[in-house]
Design an enzyme around this catalytic site. Structure first.
Site, short mmCIF file in Angstrom:
data_model
loop_
_atom_site.label_atom_id
_atom_site.label_comp_id
_atom_site.label_asym_id
_atom_site.label_seq_id
_atom_site.Cartn_x
_atom_site.Cartn_y
_atom_site.Cartn_z
CE LYS A 127 5.23 -5.72 -8.10
NZ LYS A 127 5.33 -7.03 -7.41
CB THR A 138 3.68 -3.80 3.29
OG1 THR A 138 4.74 -3.99 4.25
CG2 THR A 138 3.00 -2.47 3.55
CB THR A 175 1.91 -6.15 -1.49
OG1 THR A 175 3.32 -5.91 -1.51
CG2 THR A 175 1.32 -5.60 -0.21
N GLY A 176 3.23 -8.30 -3.37
CA GLY A 176 3.60 -8.72 -4.72
C GLY A 176 3.13 -10.11 -5.04
#
Length: 384
Positions: A161, A197, A200-201
């Site tokens: 990513k 954010t 997100t992962g």
């Protein structure tokens, strides 16, 4: 058809932005049933992690055994582990589930910068990478785990990513070693500005697991998961004073759940006076999201469906838009059934891939794929 069953092995985030909470929201919005094995309880918010309480290994395994024994599992996502003993015991347990896709997100540091895995736990990640279908590290995690080549030696694919990279474009790369598959698939998209954010992962890895459970290929699952994450980021509001949560709940009609079944989420009607039509549909309560003053406007309704008005010249009938999961599979199938197309699949400048046909009454039907470009194109009205 059985609802896809997703087992999520991860930590709890009291702020609801990441971890088990983000995973459940993601799986639910993607039409899956989420089951959990909680590895740690955290006290955290958008500013950071205040405390971490690991769950004992036996309890983690008991959670897994309970749901697998009764409900079954179609895909597994692994996030925060909690301890090296948990990592090793989990790897052993997963070997008892051959054929079930496993997505491993090697969580080391939270978005706020708090450390979520000690050195011993990171060292035990090798055992999990050996049983994973795909591992999804960000750039710092990739470096900490020895780089892509070292990770590929464990046997699974690696989705590297690029969100931690520099520049205005985010590049993600899927590395895989299976025969007959491209060794690398790359996606690039403009970076989405904003503070939403957190998670997100977690969201990406769970979305991949959901799509693998629906029997999309790994490349397709990654592409669809990336779109889900981007829409959840683009639609997020401002919660908290730090890295805020995404809006998984706002991803409604943006990803068709299957390759085949069409989903109605867009209608376009002809207009003779764009300004008058804009005013009319705003009065009805639709939210305007795109404006091209002389020719076109798009609105969003409650629930995520969109509606457009367009100066169309000779055409005096509305056009209905059905989004499909894979246009390049659906169109050949329909042609094989004798359906004639007025326009073959083509990529449009506005970011949609579409094909057009007429129904027996002469009404225009568009089959298309748009992803985030339907509700969140670059030219979306700034305050919409």
């Amino acid at each position: 058809m059985t609802i896809p069953r997703i087992l999520i092995v991860a930590g709890s985030d009291s702020g609801g932005g990441a971890g088990i909470q983000a995973d459940i929201k993601t799986a639910t919005m993607l039409g899956c049933h989420a089951m959990t094995a909680i590895t740690a309880i955290t006290a955290q918010n958008t500013l950071g992690v205040d405390a971490v309480h690991p769950v004992p290994v036996d309890m983690v395994l008991a959670q897994i055994d309970a749901v697998v024994r009764d409900i079954g599992v179609d895909a597994i996502k692994i996030g925060m582990i909690g301890s090296p003993r948990t990592a090793m015991a989990l790897a052993d347990r997963l070997r008892d589930l051959p054929g079930v896709p496993v997505v491993f997100d090697p969580v080391m540091i939270s978005t706020s910068g708090s450390r979520l895995a000690d050195d011993a736990t990171v060292a035990a990640f090798d055992r999990l990478m050996a049983v994973a279908t795909v591992t999804t590290p960000n750039l710092p995690e990739t470096e900490a785990l020895g780089g892509v080549e070292a990770m590929l030696k464990h046997g699974g694919a690696v989705l590297e990513k690029g969100g931690h990279g520099e520049g205005e474009v985010v590049i993600d790369r899927l590395h895989q070693r299976d025969a007959g598959l491209p060794p690398m698939v790359e996606w690039s998209d403009p970076r989405i500005d904003g503070m939403a954010t957190h998670g997100t992962g977690c969201t990406l890895s769970t979305a991949i697991a959901c799509e693998l459970a629906k029997e999309w290929t790994l490349g397709e699952a990654c592409a669809r998961a990336r779109t889900f994450v981007r829409i959840a980021m683009a639609g997020a509001g401002e919660l908290g004073r730090g890295a805020g949560p995404m809006a998984q709940q706002g991803v409604r009609l943006d990803l068709n759940q299957s390759r085949w079944s069409p989903m109605l989420n867009q209608v376009t009607v002809p207009a003779t006076d764009i300004a008058a039509s804009e005013h009319f549909y705003r009065l009805l309560g639709l939210k305007q999201i795109v404006r091209s003053s002389r020719r076109y406007a798009r609105f969003e309704s409650e629930g995520g469906a969109t509606f457009s008005i367009e100066m169309t010249g000779d055409r005096q009938r509305p056009a209905v838009y059905f989004e499909v999961g894979d246009l390049d599979i659906v169109v050949p199938y329909l042609k094989g059934q004798g359906v004639a197309f007025a326009q073959e699949p083509v990529d449009r400048a506005w970011g949609w891939r579409e094909a057009r046909l007429l129904d027996p009454a002469g009404n225009e039907v568009c089959l298309y794929q748009a992803g985030e470009m339907r509700r969140f194109p670059p030219w979306r009205i700034a305050d919409a």
